[in-house]
Scaffold this motif. Structure first.
Motif, PDB file in Angstrom:
ATOM      1  N   ARG A 111       0.842  -1.204   0.000  1.00  0.00           N
ATOM      2  CA  ARG A 111       0.000   0.000   0.000  1.00  0.00           C
ATOM      3  C   ARG A 111       0.880   1.258   0.000  1.00  0.00           C
ATOM      4  O   ARG A 111       0.602   2.214  -0.712  1.00  0.00           O
ATOM      5  CB  ARG A 111      -0.930   0.009   1.212  1.00  0.00           C
ATOM      6  CG  ARG A 111      -2.055  -1.004   1.114  1.00  0.00           C
ATOM      7  CD  ARG A 111      -2.925  -0.976   2.350  1.00  0.00           C
ATOM      8  NE  ARG A 111      -3.692   0.247   2.503  1.00  0.00           N
ATOM      9  CZ  ARG A 111      -4.938   0.413   2.073  1.00  0.00           C
ATOM     10  NH1 ARG A 111      -5.556  -0.557   1.441  1.00  0.00           N
ATOM     11  NH2 ARG A 111      -5.567   1.554   2.278  1.00  0.00           N
ATOM     12  N   MET A 112       1.952   1.213   0.794  1.00  0.00           N
ATOM     13  CA  MET A 112       2.871   2.349   0.849  1.00  0.00           C
ATOM     14  C   MET A 112       3.540   2.552  -0.504  1.00  0.00           C
ATOM     15  O   MET A 112       3.702   3.688  -0.960  1.00  0.00           O
ATOM     16  CB  MET A 112       3.920   2.103   1.941  1.00  0.00           C
ATOM     17  CG  MET A 112       4.741   3.310   2.290  1.00  0.00           C
ATOM     18  SD  MET A 112       3.759   4.482   3.226  1.00  0.00           S
ATOM     19  CE  MET A 112       4.335   5.998   2.522  1.00  0.00           C
ATOM     20  N   ALA A 113       3.902   1.454  -1.175  1.00  0.00           N
ATOM     21  CA  ALA A 113       4.527   1.551  -2.493  1.00  0.00           C
ATOM     22  C   ALA A 113       3.582   2.214  -3.483  1.00  0.00           C
ATOM     23  O   ALA A 113       3.992   3.080  -4.268  1.00  0.00           O
ATOM     24  CB  ALA A 113       4.919   0.154  -2.998  1.00  0.00           C
ATOM     25  N   TRP A 114       2.306   1.826  -3.460  1.00  0.00           N
ATOM     26  CA  TRP A 114       1.330   2.430  -4.366  1.00  0.00           C
ATOM     27  C   TRP A 114       1.171   3.918  -4.051  1.00  0.00           C
ATOM     28  O   TRP A 114       1.133   4.744  -4.951  1.00  0.00           O
ATOM     29  CB  TRP A 114      -0.025   1.717  -4.257  1.00  0.00           C
ATOM     30  CG  TRP A 114      -0.984   2.198  -5.299  1.00  0.00           C
ATOM     31  CD1 TRP A 114      -1.162   1.681  -6.538  1.00  0.00           C
ATOM     32  CD2 TRP A 114      -1.852   3.329  -5.195  1.00  0.00           C
ATOM     33  NE1 TRP A 114      -2.097   2.419  -7.224  1.00  0.00           N
ATOM     34  CE2 TRP A 114      -2.539   3.447  -6.419  1.00  0.00           C
ATOM     35  CE3 TRP A 114      -2.116   4.263  -4.200  1.00  0.00           C
ATOM     36  CZ2 TRP A 114      -3.478   4.435  -6.670  1.00  0.00           C
ATOM     37  CZ3 TRP A 114      -3.054   5.267  -4.446  1.00  0.00           C
ATOM     38  CH2 TRP A 114      -3.721   5.340  -5.671  1.00  0.00           C
ATOM     39  N   GLU A 115       1.099   4.254  -2.770  1.00  0.00           N
ATOM     40  CA  GLU A 115       0.933   5.652  -2.360  1.00  0.00           C
ATOM     41  C   GLU A 115       2.125   6.501  -2.781  1.00  0.00           C
ATOM     42  O   GLU A 115       1.960   7.622  -3.271  1.00  0.00           O
ATOM     43  CB  GLU A 115       0.701   5.746  -0.852  1.00  0.00           C
ATOM     44  CG  GLU A 115      -0.656   5.215  -0.439  1.00  0.00           C
ATOM     45  CD  GLU A 115      -0.899   5.257   1.066  1.00  0.00           C
ATOM     46  OE1 GLU A 115      -0.011   5.744   1.817  1.00  0.00           O
ATOM     47  OE2 GLU A 115      -1.981   4.813   1.488  1.00  0.00           O
ATOM     48  N   LEU A 116       3.337   5.978  -2.599  1.00  0.00           N
ATOM     49  CA  LEU A 116       4.529   6.727  -2.996  1.00  0.00           C
ATOM     50  C   LEU A 116       4.586   6.908  -4.510  1.00  0.00           C
ATOM     51  O   LEU A 116       4.927   7.982  -5.006  1.00  0.00           O
ATOM     52  CB  LEU A 116       5.798   6.021  -2.502  1.00  0.00           C
ATOM     53  CG  LEU A 116       6.040   6.068  -0.987  1.00  0.00           C
ATOM     54  CD1 LEU A 116       7.189   5.153  -0.608  1.00  0.00           C
ATOM     55  CD2 LEU A 116       6.285   7.499  -0.522  1.00  0.00           C
ATOM     56  N   ALA A 117       4.233   5.866  -5.260  1.00  0.00           N
ATOM     57  CA  ALA A 117       4.288   5.938  -6.722  1.00  0.00           C
ATOM     58  C   ALA A 117       3.229   6.864  -7.292  1.00  0.00           C
ATOM     59  O   ALA A 117       3.441   7.497  -8.332  1.00  0.00           O
ATOM     60  CB  ALA A 117       4.127   4.542  -7.320  1.00  0.00           C
ATOM     61  N   ASN A 118       2.084   6.959  -6.617  1.00  0.00           N
ATOM     62  CA  ASN A 118       0.973   7.757  -7.138  1.00  0.00           C
ATOM     63  C   ASN A 118       0.783   9.071  -6.402  1.00  0.00           C
ATOM     64  O   ASN A 118      -0.159   9.821  -6.718  1.00  0.00           O
ATOM     65  CB  ASN A 118      -0.321   6.928  -7.078  1.00  0.00           C
ATOM     66  CG  ASN A 118      -0.267   5.770  -8.042  1.00  0.00           C
ATOM     67  OD1 ASN A 118      -0.462   5.941  -9.226  1.00  0.00           O
ATOM     68  ND2 ASN A 118       0.034   4.586  -7.522  1.00  0.00           N
ATOM     69  N   ASN A 119       1.643   9.340  -5.424  1.00  0.00           N
ATOM     70  CA  ASN A 119       1.589  10.575  -4.660  1.00  0.00           C
ATOM     71  C   ASN A 119       0.178  10.835  -4.125  1.00  0.00           C
ATOM     72  O   ASN A 119      -0.338  11.945  -4.203  1.00  0.00           O
ATOM     73  CB  ASN A 119       2.081  11.756  -5.499  1.00  0.00           C
ATOM     74  CG  ASN A 119       2.501  12.920  -4.638  1.00  0.00           C
ATOM     75  OD1 ASN A 119       2.862  12.733  -3.480  1.00  0.00           O
ATOM     76  ND2 ASN A 119       2.449  14.117  -5.195  1.00  0.00           N
TER      77      ASN A 119
END
Length: 172
Positions: free
Chosen positions: A57-65
């Motif tokens: 979830r953190m990876a998705w959030e970081l990638a999509n800001n």
């Protein structure tokens, strides 16, 4: 002079820096190398006491800001819970994730359900073929299952994955 510990050094790094130093990018799946939860998903501490997020979830959030929208889940196209490669992650509803699981046959069913499974594919075919010759209560007793299980098999609600045609009949 006091030497500052690694905690102080970690606090000097950005959230993104701390996250990415825990990722192995050597393969197609970027594997989480730090803490894991009970179901194989990575855990990432975002600050404060017991403030953690799933690593994917953190990876998705970081990638999509952006934060994951309420009521949505982050799904893996690679089916690898340790993967944090944003190219393998997408947003969807819980029902989308469940459909994906069923389509890819990742869910437990039949003999794969574990525990005290009393039936297997062959017994299910036998139960189907004996419909009309023996009652559901009798078959339930014979195979050690509830009458409702036999009825569910006959109606096609249970053991759907077992192929069967009405020509598959047994003689009692």
């Amino acid at each position: 002079m006091r030497v500052r510990g690694s905690t102080w050094l970690q606090r000097q790094k950005s959230l993104e820096e701390r996250f990415h130093e825990k990722v192995d990018r050597s393969g197609d799946c970027w594997l989480w190398t730090s803490a894991f939860g009970t179901r194989g998903y990575g855990l990432f501490w975002v600050g404060g006491i017991k403030r953690q997020k799933y690593a994917h979830r953190m990876a998705w959030e970081l990638a999509n800001n952006s934060e994951v929208p309420d009521g949505q889940v982050v799904m893996h196209s690679c089916d690898n819970p340790a993967c944090v490669n944003p190219a393998h992650l997408s947003i969807g509803a819980h029902l989308d994730n469940k459909r994906d699981s069923v389509q890819k046959k990742r869910q437990a069913f039949g003999v794969r359900n574990g525990g005290g499974v009393k039936l297997d594919d062959a017994k299910v075919v036998e139960i189907r073929s004996l419909k009309g010759q023996l009652g559901s209560t009798t078959l339930g007793r014979k195979y050690g299952v509830a009458k409702s299980t036999v009825l569910g098999i006959w109606k096609g609600r249970l053991w759907k994955h077992v192929p069967w045609t009405p020509d598959d009949t047994l003689k009692v």
